[in-house]
Motif scaffolding. Structure first.
Motif, PDB file in Angstrom:
ATOM      1  N   THR A   8       5.008  -3.694   3.219  1.00 54.97           N
ATOM      2  CA  THR A   8       5.661  -2.389   3.176  1.00 54.97           C
ATOM      3  C   THR A   8       6.032  -2.046   1.745  1.00 54.97           C
ATOM      4  OG1 THR A   8       6.550  -2.807   5.369  1.00 54.97           O
ATOM      5  CG2 THR A   8       7.550  -1.016   4.112  1.00 54.97           C
ATOM      6  N   SER A   9       5.730  -0.821   1.373  1.00 55.41           N
ATOM      7  CA  SER A   9       6.040  -0.343   0.029  1.00 55.41           C
ATOM      8  C   SER A   9       6.425   1.120   0.124  1.00 55.41           C
ATOM      9  CB  SER A   9       4.821  -0.571  -0.884  1.00 55.41           C
ATOM     10  OG  SER A   9       5.139  -0.310  -2.217  1.00 55.41           O
ATOM     11  N   ARG A  10       5.931   1.912  -0.792  1.00 53.37           N
ATOM     12  CA  ARG A  10       6.251   3.329  -0.922  1.00 53.37           C
ATOM     13  C   ARG A  10       6.346   4.052   0.422  1.00 53.37           C
ATOM     14  NH1 ARG A  10       2.305   4.734  -4.938  1.00 53.37           N
ATOM     15  NH2 ARG A  10       0.808   5.281  -3.354  1.00 53.37           N
ATOM     16  N   GLY A  11       7.517   4.562   0.728  1.00 52.00           N
ATOM     17  CA  GLY A  11       7.711   5.356   1.930  1.00 52.00           C
ATOM     18  C   GLY A  11       7.477   4.600   3.229  1.00 52.00           C
ATOM     19  N   GLY A  12       7.536   3.299   3.192  1.00 50.04           N
ATOM     20  CA  GLY A  12       7.338   2.509   4.401  1.00 50.04           C
ATOM     21  C   GLY A  12       5.890   2.225   4.736  1.00 50.04           C
ATOM     22  N   ALA A  13       4.965   2.697   3.898  1.00 49.63           N
ATOM     23  CA  ALA A  13       3.538   2.467   4.151  1.00 49.63           C
ATOM     24  C   ALA A  13       3.166   1.026   3.816  1.00 49.63           C
ATOM     25  CB  ALA A  13       2.706   3.421   3.309  1.00 49.63           C
ATOM     26  N   LEU A  14       2.154   0.524   4.503  1.00 46.88           N
ATOM     27  CA  LEU A  14       1.639  -0.810   4.209  1.00 46.88           C
ATOM     28  C   LEU A  14       0.621  -0.721   3.077  1.00 46.88           C
ATOM     29  CD1 LEU A  14       1.108  -2.309   7.767  1.00 46.88           C
ATOM     30  CD2 LEU A  14       2.937  -2.818   6.142  1.00 46.88           C
ATOM     31  N   PHE A  15       0.833  -1.536   2.041  1.00 47.12           N
ATOM     32  CA  PHE A  15      -0.077  -1.589   0.905  1.00 47.12           C
ATOM     33  C   PHE A  15      -0.689  -2.980   0.813  1.00 47.12           C
ATOM     34  CE2 PHE A  15       1.918   2.263  -0.276  1.00 47.12           C
ATOM     35  CZ  PHE A  15       1.124   2.886  -1.231  1.00 47.12           C
ATOM     36  N   PRO A  16      -1.952  -3.063   0.395  1.00 49.46           N
ATOM     37  CA  PRO A  16      -2.592  -4.363   0.226  1.00 49.46           C
ATOM     38  C   PRO A  16      -2.175  -5.009  -1.096  1.00 49.46           C
ATOM     39  CG  PRO A  16      -4.174  -2.582  -0.130  1.00 49.46           C
ATOM     40  CD  PRO A  16      -2.881  -1.948   0.240  1.00 49.46           C
ATOM     41  N   HIS A  17      -1.738  -6.251  -1.020  1.00 50.54           N
ATOM     42  CA  HIS A  17      -1.320  -7.028  -2.191  1.00 50.54           C
ATOM     43  C   HIS A  17      -2.099  -8.337  -2.182  1.00 50.54           C
ATOM     44  CE1 HIS A  17       2.819  -4.858  -1.918  1.00 50.54           C
ATOM     45  NE2 HIS A  17       1.925  -4.134  -2.556  1.00 50.54           N
ATOM     46  N   LEU A  18      -2.701  -8.672  -3.314  1.00 52.43           N
ATOM     47  CA  LEU A  18      -3.467  -9.902  -3.430  1.00 52.43           C
ATOM     48  C   LEU A  18      -2.649 -10.940  -4.188  1.00 52.43           C
ATOM     49  CD1 LEU A  18      -6.158 -11.394  -2.958  1.00 52.43           C
ATOM     50  CD2 LEU A  18      -6.896 -10.518  -5.192  1.00 52.43           C
TER      51      LEU A  18
END
Length: 113
Positions: A73-83
């Motif tokens: 979870t990141s910006r605005g509650g959206a799921l972002f891919p993190h490596l």
């Protein structure tokens, strides 16, 4: 599924010489490489790379990354891919120039526009 990383050309040249991308200064500080989905990458460019020249858009297939890729979870509650770990360049699907239009906004391929 493809995910995207916006990278300054000079930093990417260093990655090509090394055979892997360890991350940008922000990535290194955060402990993971930030990526965006096709729906997120335009906003990422506008927020973090506005008006910047000499950028590349790097596409990576998520299936190649295995368990090192986490959706968080990141910006605005959206799921972002993190490596979590370096990106081997063998997992890169494509790299294209991310040019600016006449209004100073980045031009994305039609599939991402």
């Amino acid at each position: 599924m493809l995910i995207y990383k916006i990278v300054p050309r000079g930093l990417w040249s260093q990655a090509e010489a090394a055979g892997e991308f360890g991350g940008s200064p922000v990535d290194l500080a955060d402990g993971f490489i930030h990526f965006s989905t096709a729906d997120q990458v335009g906003e990422t460019a506008a927020r973090h790379f506005a008006g910047q020249h000499d950028l590349l858009l790097v596409a990576v297939d998520t299936e190649a990354l295995g368990s090192a890729l986490r959706w968080e979870t990141s910006r605005g509650g959206a799921l972002f891919p993190h490596l979590y770990g370096p990106l081997s360049l063998q997992h890169v699907s494509s790299t294209i120039e991310l040019a600016l239009d006449t209004n100073g906004r980045h031009r994305f391929p039609d599939a991402l526009a």
